[in-house]
Design a protein around this motif. Structure first.
Motif, PDB file in Angstrom:
ATOM      1  N   LYS A  35      73.055  15.242 -82.590  1.00 39.48           N
ATOM      2  CA  LYS A  35      71.633  15.125 -82.896  1.00 39.48           C
ATOM      3  C   LYS A  35      71.398  13.846 -83.687  1.00 39.48           C
ATOM      4  O   LYS A  35      71.415  13.861 -84.928  1.00 39.48           O
TER       5      LYS A  35
ATOM      6  N   GLU B 249      75.477  21.002 -87.729  1.00 37.65           N
ATOM      7  CA  GLU B 249      74.634  21.978 -87.041  1.00 37.65           C
ATOM      8  C   GLU B 249      75.295  23.346 -86.907  1.00 37.65           C
ATOM      9  O   GLU B 249      74.622  24.361 -86.752  1.00 37.65           O
TER      10      GLU B 249
ATOM     11  N   TRP C 199      73.466  25.392 -80.443  1.00 37.56           N
ATOM     12  CA  TRP C 199      74.176  24.147 -80.769  1.00 37.56           C
ATOM     13  C   TRP C 199      75.666  24.248 -80.442  1.00 37.56           C
ATOM     14  O   TRP C 199      76.286  23.255 -80.042  1.00 37.56           O
TER      15      TRP C 199
END
Ligand SMILES: [Zn+2]
Length: 428
Positions: free
Chosen positions: A259, A276, A319
């Protein structure tokens, strides 16, 4: 390090008799260490050696104190074949797992038997290297004192979350422990007056080795292992060999960026996978404060069916699947083993994880089975122990002789039986 039992090594050069003998002894000991007791007839079949060779190799291993023989069960035709088995109190490794919260320890006997286990919480911040070294040495001394008299100590092997240089065991960087350039192997050698061989490895690599040899990935040649903790580590086995990379650092899956511009990671970058899906991200996702709660709280909340926690864990599952899809595309494993908190929470995150994991290319996805770690939090100890066993499995007679010479100067050990309460059979 050669992983697993593997085929016996045969050399064309018949004049190198010592090499042949060493390789043959190694082949028999590997089979017994990884697969447990076998009859002499089974050893003949598995090694391809003739009966008299197997008989003479077995006798030599008995003399070394590494295996024992007992009469086989009578049944069927002919004389029963003797059963040969590894002696768990013949040789052992002192294995350690350093995490941000504790030092786990185990005395592991030949054959992979956990003869004694200990865990000590850090009394100071793990950043205090001297304190961690002291804890390891104290536990090593304590466990060594309880080892059976005559058991050959093969050394100290430590798992650390961080980038560990090989072969010298320098911890270049461990964000979860706050370590930079810590020569852990050297510090342990000095603190034990050079009485033990010392090996230090990365937790993800050792977890992968453990699952490959004795856990969920037994018998599988291509393995991806991911351990969720405060940090996220990983290890990759390609065609039966641990993937090391140029400096021994390969498999740092926690720091692939998923990300860009995302949450700050312990490594200093932003948007890493660890930021994450690591424990702190999971704790935050369920609406708790990482300063007040830890992953165990999340696991218990989920176990009692707390909806908010389940929803939070599923958000993280998205994720997890996203990262796994990329890794599976890259390595094409037969199996993906999830360890640590990811293993514990896998059943809860499965629906969202599966949905985002579907991004992996079809042919790759079809081949890679997703499973939870069978060894759980013992994986790093099991993997570290196998690193410690590597030399004796490669050269049984030479290693035992060398260690006996080196151990002569060590303090006398009292005659001790293994802690029967603690004994756990190795998984196979
Ligand atoms: Zn990072």
């Amino acid at each position: 390090m050669r992983l697993g039992a593997g085929p016996p090594v045969r050399r064309a050069d018949a004049s190198a008799q010592d090499d042949v003998r060493r390789a043959n002894l190694s082949a028999v000991l590997r089979l017994l260490h990884f697969h447990g007791a076998a009859t002499r007839s089974e050893l003949v079949v598995s090694t391809g050696f003739n009966r008299s060779t197997v008989g003479s190799l077995t006798s030599e291993l008995v003399k070394l104190g590494l295996v024992r023989e007992r009469p086989g069960v009578v049944g069927g035709k002919g004389r029963p074949s003797n059963v040969v088995e590894p002696v768990s109190t013949g040789a052992h490794v002192l294995a350690f797992d350093v995490t941000p919260s504790s030092v786990g320890a185990a005395r592991v006997g030949l054959g992979g038997y956990m003869l004694q286990m200990r865990r000590r919480l850090h009394t100071t911040h793990p950043h205090d290297v001297a304190d961690v070294v002291d804890t390891i040495v104290t536990l090593a001394t304590e466990m060594q004192a309880r080892a059976a008299a005559g058991s050959v100590c093969l050394g100290i092997a430590v798992s650390v979350m961080g980038s560990v240089r090989q072969p010298d065991g320098l911890v270049r960087r461990s964000p979860p422990l706050g370590w930079h350039e810590v020569p852990l192997a050297d510090l342990l050698r000095e603190a034990t007056q050079h009485r033990f061989p010392v090996a230090v490895g990365n937790d993800g690599d050792l977890g992968a080795v453990a699952e490959y040899l004795r856990g969920s990935a037994r018998g599988v040649q291509d393995v991806l292992y991911v351990r969720g903790e405060v940090g996220v580590g990983g290890g990759v086995v390609v065609d039966g060999e641990l993937l090391k990379g140029a400096g021994g650092y390969a498999g740092e899956v926690g720091h692939i960026v998923v990300k860009p511009g995302g949450r700050a990671c312990s490594c200093g970058a932003k948007g890493c996978w660890e930021a994450e899906i690591g424990d702190n991200a999971i704790v935050r996702a369920v609406g708790r404060d990482p300063r007040e709660s830890d992953i165990d709280d999340v696991v218990s909340d989920v176990a009692i069916g707390n909806r908010r926690s389940i929803a939070g864990v599923r958000k993280v599952g998205d994720w997890v699947g996203l990262g796994l899809a990329s890794l599976v595309n890259l390595f094409n494993p037969n199996i993906v083993v999830l360890g640590g908190s990811l293993g514990a929470l896998y059943p809860t995150m499965e629906p969202t994880l599966a949905a985002s994991y579907a991004r992996a290319l079809g042919p790759m996805r079809e081949q890679a089975r997703l499973v939870r770690s069978e060894l759980g939090s013992d994986a790093q100890l099991v993997g570290a122990a196998e690193v410690g066993f590597a030399d004796v499995l490669e050269d049984p007679a030479g290693t035992v002789a060398a260690r006996r010479r080196e151990m002569r100067d060590m303090p006398t050990q009292r005659d001790a039986e293994p802690d029967i309460d603690d004994v756990r059979t190795p998984s196979r």
